[in-house]
Design an enzyme around this catalytic site. Structure first.
Site, PDB file in Angstrom:
ATOM      1  N   TYR A   1       0.836  -1.201   0.000  1.00  0.00           N
ATOM      2  CA  TYR A   1       0.000   0.000   0.000  1.00  0.00           C
ATOM      3  C   TYR A   1       0.871   1.253   0.000  1.00  0.00           C
ATOM      4  CZ  TYR A   1      -3.059   3.658   1.769  1.00  0.00           C
ATOM      5  OH  TYR A   1      -3.721   4.851   1.942  1.00  0.00           O
TER       6      TYR A   1
ATOM      7  N   GLU B   1     -11.375   5.512   5.169  1.00  0.00           N
ATOM      8  CA  GLU B   1     -10.820   6.357   6.239  1.00  0.00           C
ATOM      9  C   GLU B   1     -11.834   6.539   7.359  1.00  0.00           C
ATOM     10  OE1 GLU B   1      -7.774   7.102   6.662  1.00  0.00           O
ATOM     11  OE2 GLU B   1      -6.912   6.875   4.672  1.00  0.00           O
TER      12      GLU B   1
ATOM     13  N   TRP C   1      -5.003   1.108  10.557  1.00  0.00           N
ATOM     14  CA  TRP C   1      -5.124   1.066   9.108  1.00  0.00           C
ATOM     15  C   TRP C   1      -4.906  -0.354   8.595  1.00  0.00           C
ATOM     16  CZ3 TRP C   1      -7.709   3.447   5.730  1.00  0.00           C
ATOM     17  CH2 TRP C   1      -7.424   3.339   4.362  1.00  0.00           C
TER      18      TRP C   1
END
Length: 191
Positions: free
Chosen positions: A20, A42, A50
């Site tokens: 990522y 988000e 995350w």
């Protein structure tokens, strides 16, 4: 230099977060569907790591119609019940409901501005902001731009769009280059 020997930001710690970081984080995004995806993810991440979201990302794509806001905007109570039972996503009623109402607000912005991209990039004058952090220790949780974005999105009916979430969104979609100056991606993402 091989991928293992590259100098990166310190936060990627596993193959998923490294991929990522190396391929997506901080890359300017102008595709509305991808912008809706990151806004949704988000918001879903609030209060979680995350990494948790990255692990569930593929399932999110499946159950949220590949983040097509037109389809998500039509989800009903029955769909919400189904989503709340799905262990492949974050099963939080408020976050799921906000994804649907955010899709509806997203469509209104597209209608008003021609695209969500045209609307959202105005907050950085259509140009990625360039940071020069040696470490992420001093990185802000929010900025005047994320404050303004959050305030305007909330006024337009969005939820789970506090300033900190908006700043994380800005980092994810390349509205700000917050790679550390020692990271190989910092120089690659400069104009």
């Amino acid at each position: 230099m091989s991928a293992e020997n590259l100098i990166r930001c310190r936060w990627p710690s596993n193959p998923l977060s490294i991929a990522y970081h190396d391929n997506e984080w901080g890359v300017p995004v102008h595709d509305d569907r991808t912008l809706f995806e990151f806004l949704t993810l988000e918001g879903a991440q609030a209060g979680l790591s995350w990494d948790t979201v990255l692990k569930k990302r593929d399932r999110y794509r499946q159950v949220f119609a590949e983040f097509d806001p037109r389809k998500v905007a039509r989800f009903d109570r029955r769909k919400i019940k189904t989503l709340l039972k799905d262990p492949g996503i974050i099963r939080n009623r408020l976050k799921i409901a906000s994804t649907i109402s955010n899709a509806q607000a997203f469509l209104k912005i597209q209608k008003e501005f021609g695209s969500f991209d045209a609307y959202i990039w105005r907050f950085v004058n259509n140009q990625p902001l360039q940071s020069n952090w040696e470490t992420h220790a001093g990185l802000p949780a929010s900025t005047p731009q994320s404050d303004a974005m959050s305030k305007d999105l909330k006024k337009r009916g969005f939820r789970f769009v506090g300033s900190t979430i908006c700043y994380a969104f800005m980092q994810a979609v390349g509205m700000v280059n917050d790679h550390t100056t020692t990271c190989f991606r910092h120089r690659q993402l400069r104009p």
